[in-house]
Motif scaffolding. Structure first.
Motif, PDB file in Angstrom:
ATOM      1  N   ARG A 194       0.819  -1.219   0.000  1.00 32.47           N
ATOM      2  CA  ARG A 194       0.000   0.000   0.000  1.00 32.47           C
ATOM      3  C   ARG A 194       0.851   1.266   0.000  1.00 32.47           C
ATOM      4  O   ARG A 194       0.396   2.312  -0.474  1.00 32.47           O
ATOM      5  N   THR A 195       2.048   1.210   0.565  1.00 36.14           N
ATOM      6  CA  THR A 195       2.827   2.435   0.763  1.00 36.14           C
ATOM      7  C   THR A 195       4.199   2.429   0.095  1.00 36.14           C
ATOM      8  O   THR A 195       4.819   3.482  -0.022  1.00 36.14           O
ATOM      9  N   GLY A 196       4.689   1.250  -0.294  1.00 39.21           N
ATOM     10  CA  GLY A 196       6.041   1.173  -0.827  1.00 39.21           C
ATOM     11  C   GLY A 196       7.116   1.190   0.233  1.00 39.21           C
ATOM     12  O   GLY A 196       8.304   1.348  -0.070  1.00 39.21           O
ATOM     13  N   LEU A 197       6.737   1.009   1.502  1.00 36.83           N
ATOM     14  CA  LEU A 197       7.722   0.966   2.583  1.00 36.83           C
ATOM     15  C   LEU A 197       8.666  -0.215   2.386  1.00 36.83           C
ATOM     16  O   LEU A 197       8.271  -1.280   1.929  1.00 36.83           O
ATOM     17  N   THR A 198       9.930  -0.010   2.743  1.00 34.42           N
ATOM     18  CA  THR A 198      10.902  -1.095   2.731  1.00 34.42           C
ATOM     19  C   THR A 198      11.569  -1.156   4.091  1.00 34.42           C
ATOM     20  O   THR A 198      11.419  -0.267   4.912  1.00 34.42           O
ATOM     21  N   GLY A 199      12.329  -2.214   4.309  1.00 33.80           N
ATOM     22  CA  GLY A 199      12.890  -2.419   5.639  1.00 33.80           C
ATOM     23  C   GLY A 199      14.250  -1.824   5.865  1.00 33.80           C
ATOM     24  O   GLY A 199      14.804  -1.960   6.951  1.00 33.80           O
ATOM     25  N   ASP A 200      14.833  -1.176   4.864  1.00 32.48           N
ATOM     26  CA  ASP A 200      16.228  -0.784   5.015  1.00 32.48           C
ATOM     27  C   ASP A 200      16.489   0.716   4.906  1.00 32.48           C
ATOM     28  O   ASP A 200      17.593   1.169   5.147  1.00 32.48           O
ATOM     29  N   ARG A 201      15.510   1.501   4.552  1.00 32.67           N
ATOM     30  CA  ARG A 201      15.780   2.918   4.311  1.00 32.67           C
ATOM     31  C   ARG A 201      16.219   3.631   5.588  1.00 32.67           C
ATOM     32  O   ARG A 201      17.194   4.383   5.586  1.00 32.67           O
ATOM     33  N   LEU A 202      15.505   3.413   6.678  1.00 36.08           N
ATOM     34  CA  LEU A 202      15.847   4.099   7.915  1.00 36.08           C
ATOM     35  C   LEU A 202      17.160   3.570   8.480  1.00 36.08           C
ATOM     36  O   LEU A 202      17.940   4.317   9.057  1.00 36.08           O
ATOM     37  N   ALA A 203      17.429   2.274   8.300  1.00 38.39           N
ATOM     38  CA  ALA A 203      18.691   1.710   8.778  1.00 38.39           C
ATOM     39  C   ALA A 203      19.871   2.409   8.114  1.00 38.39           C
ATOM     40  O   ALA A 203      20.908   2.648   8.749  1.00 38.39           O
ATOM     41  N   GLU A 204      19.712   2.762   6.844  1.00 45.96           N
ATOM     42  CA  GLU A 204      20.792   3.457   6.146  1.00 45.96           C
ATOM     43  C   GLU A 204      21.068   4.826   6.759  1.00 45.96           C
ATOM     44  O   GLU A 204      22.214   5.271   6.819  1.00 45.96           O
ATOM     45  N   THR A 205      20.029   5.509   7.235  1.00 47.31           N
ATOM     46  CA  THR A 205      20.222   6.843   7.806  1.00 47.31           C
ATOM     47  C   THR A 205      20.939   6.802   9.150  1.00 47.31           C
ATOM     48  O   THR A 205      21.422   7.823   9.625  1.00 47.31           O
TER      49      THR A 205
END
Length: 409
Positions: A328-339
């Motif tokens: 529904r949103t295109g959320l992934t599990g790694d974007r915030l981990a990268e930040t």
């Protein structure tokens, strides 16, 4: 004299004794075994399709606990309590883990808001209730029998009506349209941008406005997509900070345009996730002097699962809730981990969090602090719910914040 006829083996048998071939075009007699098998297969396929559709629908509904959490309404982890009695500056509430948290909280219900203080253990009460100090009723009428929930939002209204602080209502040009914000002037050229999170509104950062005002910081308290007076997100869903951070980016541009030399971002819950995204991706990230992350959502998947569990979603459906959110949103599990990686996080960061947070697991904050001890300080608050770190112990919270902010002024 009768004679017995011996059958001639070479003579063909009478046609009446041979099986008849069906006439061309005539319907064949049904093969009942095959029909039964086909019907059973069709029924099984229909059942599987039906079960799959039901499971997908259930996963989608479970994901709503996070993706459609309404601002200013209780999260699934915040139980409804009954007001049993009100007398002599005390209020008696249903006994629950939530009603026994130490500190000061808002008590909200349909048509009313009050402020309750610490538990009064010495007051007589039934075993299934808790007595807290009733500080004041700020809106509406509070009566026995009312249903309510404890909220970290102690103040309602705006900074002037709630705290007596002069402010301006400002409009910030954003990606989706105009964003509402409160601006409190201050003498410093380092601004604080405050960003609320799940289940709260921009009234929540008012808990710290008097403190920040006394420290002479200009404060910009942001309303972002999905908030009252702000544009809706295109899909009408929360992205748990992964798209909302662009509204924070707009607030950064506004602050710099109007005189901020540097900015400190104070983010609560998903607002903390927005702060991390901005610190990693904003074109103005070099203007961010520090981050304060309160009850940070550092894993959208863990938070979504926690809220789905609180809504009594069966364990087998939790993976479906995650996949529904991704679809529904295109959320992934790694974007915030990268930040939060060693090469991304480059500014001083204060994390204020506690092990009782049922929405944003504390383990992720501990992990962040352990990975970046050169930049990240973790202040642990015991016996505090999500977003309630200040509420549990305001004096200690503000002293910790003062020490962190002093070198950044």
């Amino acid at each position: 004299m009768s004679r017995t006829r011996t059958p001639n083996p070479t003579r063909p048998a009478p046609t009446s004794l041979l099986p008849r071939a069906p006439l061309a075009g005539a319907p064949r007699a049904p093969d009942t075994g095959r029909v039964r098998t086909a019907k059973a297969t069709a029924a099984a396929v229909t059942a599987v399709i039906g079960a799959s559709a039901a499971a997908i629908a259930a996963g989608r509904l479970a994901s709503d606990a996070a993706l459609k959490a309404p601002a200013g309404r209780p999260l699934p982890t915040e139980p409804r309590l009954t007001v049993h009695a009100i007398a002599a500056g005390h209020i008696t509430l249903t006994r629950d883990l939530a009603s026994q948290y130490p500190g000061t909280y808002g008590l909200a219900g349909d048509g009313f808001h009050a402020v309750v203080g610490p538990v009064v253990a010495s007051a007589p009460h039934p075993a299934d209730t808790v007595v807290r100090r009733l500080e004041r009723v700020t809106h509406g009428t509070l009566e026995p029998g009312a249903r309510a929930w404890l909220t970290p939002q102690v103040h309602i209204g705006d900074p002037k009506s709630a705290l007596g602080l002069d402010h301006a209502d400002v409009d910030i040009p954003g990606e989706l349209g105009t964003l509402p914000a409160w601006f409190l002037p201050g003498a410093r050229d380092t601004w604080v941008i405050a960003v609320h999170g799940l289940g709260t509104t921009r009234e929540h950062p008012m808990n710290l406005m008097e403190f920040l005002h006394h420290q002479q910081f200009p404060v910009l308290d942001l309303g972002y997509r999905g908030d009252l007076g702000a544009p809706r997100s295109p899909d009408g869903l929360s992205h748990l900070g992964e798209s909302e951070w662009r509204d924070l980016d707009a607030a950064l541009r506004y602050a710099v345009r109007y005189g901020a030399r540097r900015v400190i971002v104070l983010g609560f819950s998903t607002g903390a996730a927005m702060a991390l995204h901005a610190a990693a991706h904003s074109a103005l990230r070099d203007r961010i002097a520090g981050l304060v992350l309160d009850s940070p959502v550092l894993s959208w998947e863990a938070t979504l699962r926690a809220l789905a569990v609180a809504r009594r979603t069966p364990s087998p459906l939790l993976p479906l809730a995650v996949r529904a959110a991704q679809g529904r949103t295109g959320l992934t599990g790694d974007r915030l981990a990268e930040t939060m990686g060693p090469d991304a996080l480059k500014i001083p960061t204060l994390v204020v969090h506690g092990p009782e947070d049922e929405v944003a697991p504390w383990a992720f904050s501990r992990r962040l602090a352990a990975r970046r001890p050169d930049l990240v300080s973790l202040h642990t608050v015991d016996e505090a719910p999500h977003n309630g770190m200040w509420n549990a112990d305001p004096a200690t919270y503000e002293e910790t914040l003062r020490r962190f902010l002093t070198p950044l002024m």
